[in-house]
Design a protein around this motif. Structure first.
Motif: not given
Length: 391
Positions: A245-251, A319-320, A333-342
Motif C-alpha cells: 500500500e502506498e500513501f503520501v504523508v504531510e506533517m 514523505k511517500i 519504506i519511506v521516501e522523504l520529499v520535503k524538506p530534504i528530498p531523496n
C-alpha cells in the motif's frame, strides 16, 4: 505486564487524551484460535486499572451465524449482500458505542472484536471491490479513518499447532492449513493501516496476552516495556513486490504548544485521514517518568481548525510511504520529499514477541529486495522535530 497502577497527575489521563474526542477505537483481530476471547477480558481489566472506560464490541459475524445466518451456498450477489450486512452492523455497533463513550466525557477505549476490513479476507478481490463500489466505501475509509490501531493475534496454527482447536467456537470449521490461509489474508486486509501490530505465538499463552497489552500501551500512550519499531537507512527506493500500500504523508508543526505537537494527513486514492501527534510524560508503575508519543485521529473539522495554528517558523514535511508485510514484520519504506528530498529509510515494526522474549529474534529479517544497512532508530537525521527546523 507488571501490576498496573494509575498514572500520576504529571502523566494522567485527561479528556484530551485518546482518539477522536478522547476515545480510542482498537481492533483485535487474527486467524482462527488466536486467543482473542481471552485477550479481550485481559484488555478490559488492564485498561480499567489505568482509569479508562472500556467498551467491548462483539464480533458481528458470530452473532449472525449463531442466529441462523449462513455463508453456505451463497452466490456472488448474495455473498456481497451478506458481507454488506456484516459491515453495516459493525459500523452501527461501533458508532453507537462511540456515542455512549462520548456522552460520558471520560477517557475511553472501544475494543472491537474484529473490524470492517476483516470481511475482505473472506471474499475474492473482485467481489470485494464490487461491494465497496455498491456501498460507496473505500479501503482507506474502512481501514484508516475508523480505528486508532489494529492488533492481529496470529492463529495457533502457526507455531502452536498442538493448541489449535475448533471446539471452543461452534462457528469455526477451518483445519490447520485453512486457518493459516485465513490468518495471512487477514494480515493483508489490514496492511496499510498506520498502526498494525502482529502478535506472534509464544511458548506460554500468558506471554502472548502480555504482548497484546504491550501493543495497546503503544496505542493509548501508556508506558510500555519497549518499542517494536526499528529504523534503517536505504540507498534508494527499492522495487517492492505486490501486495503493498502506498500513501503520501504531510506533517505540520503547531505554534504555541508546550508539547512537541504536529498534525498530519495520509492521502491514498483521493481519501485523506488526519491525526495529531504529541509527546507527553507518563509516570510508570515503578515511579519513573517516560516520554511517550501519543497519536490521535482527527475529524475533518478538527484538522481544519488546527491547520490555522501552523507554526510559520517550522518547515512542513512530506514523505511517500509504502507499506507491506514480510516474515510477520510490518515494513514501511519511506521516501522523504520535503524538506530534504531523496532521503530513504525503512521502518520495521517487529512482531511484538520479538522484543527480548524467549521466542523470536530481536533483530529484523529483511527480504532480498530490501538493501537496508545502518540502523538509525531515534536518530536526529529522521526526527520530524529536527527536520522541521528552519536553517
Amino acid at each position: 505486564m507488571s501490576a498496573a497502577k494509575p498514572l500520576s497527575s504529571s502523566g494522567g489521563l485527561g479528556t484530551s487524551v485518546g482518539g477522536v474526542g478522547g476515545i480510542f477505537r482498537v481492533v483485535l483481530t487474527g486467524g482462527p484460535c488466536g486467543g482473542k476471547s481471552t485477550a479481550l477480558q485481559k484488555l478490559s481489566s488492564f485498561l480499567h486499572s489505568y482509569g479508562f472506560d472500556v467498551y467491548l464490541v462483539p464480533e458481528v459475524a458470530t452473532l449472525l451465524l449463531s442466529g441462523g445466518a449462513t455463508f453456505a451456498g451463497l452466490n456472488s450477489q448474495e455473498l456481497i449482500a451478506f458481507q454488506t450486512s456484516i459491515i453495516s452492523s459493525m459500523i452501527a455497533l461501533e458508532d453507537n458505542f462511540m456515542r455512549i463513550a462520548e456522552s460520558r466525557r471520560r477517557p475511553a477505549v472501544i475494543v472491537c472484536d474484529r473490524g470492517t476490513m476483516d470481511a475482505s479476507a473472506y471474499m475474492d478481490p473482485e467481489l470485494w471491490q464490487l461491494l465497496l463500489d455498491e456501498n460507496n466505501w473505500t479501503n482507506a475509509q474502512l481501514r484508516d479513518r475508523r480505528y486508532d490501531a489494529v492488533i492481529h493475534m496470529v492463529t495457533a496454527a502457526f507455531g502452536a499447532e498442538e493448541f489449535y482447536t475448533t471446539e471452543n467456537n461452534t462457528s469455526r470449521r477451518e483445519n490447520v492449513n485453512e486457518a493459516r490461509e485465513v490468518d495471512m489474508k487477514l494480515r493483508n486486509a489490514w496492511m496499510g493501516h498506520p498502526h498494525l501490530f502482529i502478535v506472534d505465538n509464544a511458548k506460554k499463552f500468558d506471554d502472548k496476552v502480555h504482548s497484546v497489552l504491550t501493543a495497546l500501551c503503544c496505542t493509548v500512550g501508556l508506558p510500555s516495556p519497549g518499542s517494536t519499531l526499528r529504523q534503517f537507512t536505504l540507498p534508494s527506493s527499492p522495487s517492492i513486490p505486490d501486495p503493498f500500500e502506498e500513501f503520501v504523508v504531510e506533517m505540520y508543526f503547531l505554534a504555541g504548544s508546550s508539547e512537541t505537537m504536529y498534525i498530519q494527513t495520509r492521502h491514498q486514492h483521493n481519501v485523506s485521514s488526519y491525526s495529531e501527534c504529541r509527546k507527553r510524560k507518563c509516570t510508570k508503575a515503578d515511579g519513573t517518568v517516560e516520554e511517550v508519543m501519543l497519536e490521535r485521529r482527527l475529524t475533518t473539522k478538527e484538522y481544519a481548525t488546527l491547520r490555522t495554528q501552523i507554526d510559520p517558523d517550522r518547515l512542513p514535511l512530506k514523505k511517500i510511504v509504502k507499506q507491506c508485510l514480510y516474515n510477520q514484520q510490518y515494513l514501511s519504506i519511506v521516501e522523504l520529499v520535503k524538506p530534504i528530498p531523496n532521503k530513504f529509510y525503512v521502518e520495521v515494526r517487529l512482531p511484538v514477541l520479538s522484543q527480548g522474549t524467549e521466542k523470536g529474534p530481536t533483530n529484523p529479517v529483511f527480504p532480498l529486495w530490501l538493501p537496508a544497512s545502518t540502523e538509525i532508530t531515534n536518530d536526529p537525521s529522521i526526527d520530524p522535530c529536527v527536520l522541521s527546523k528552519r536553517p
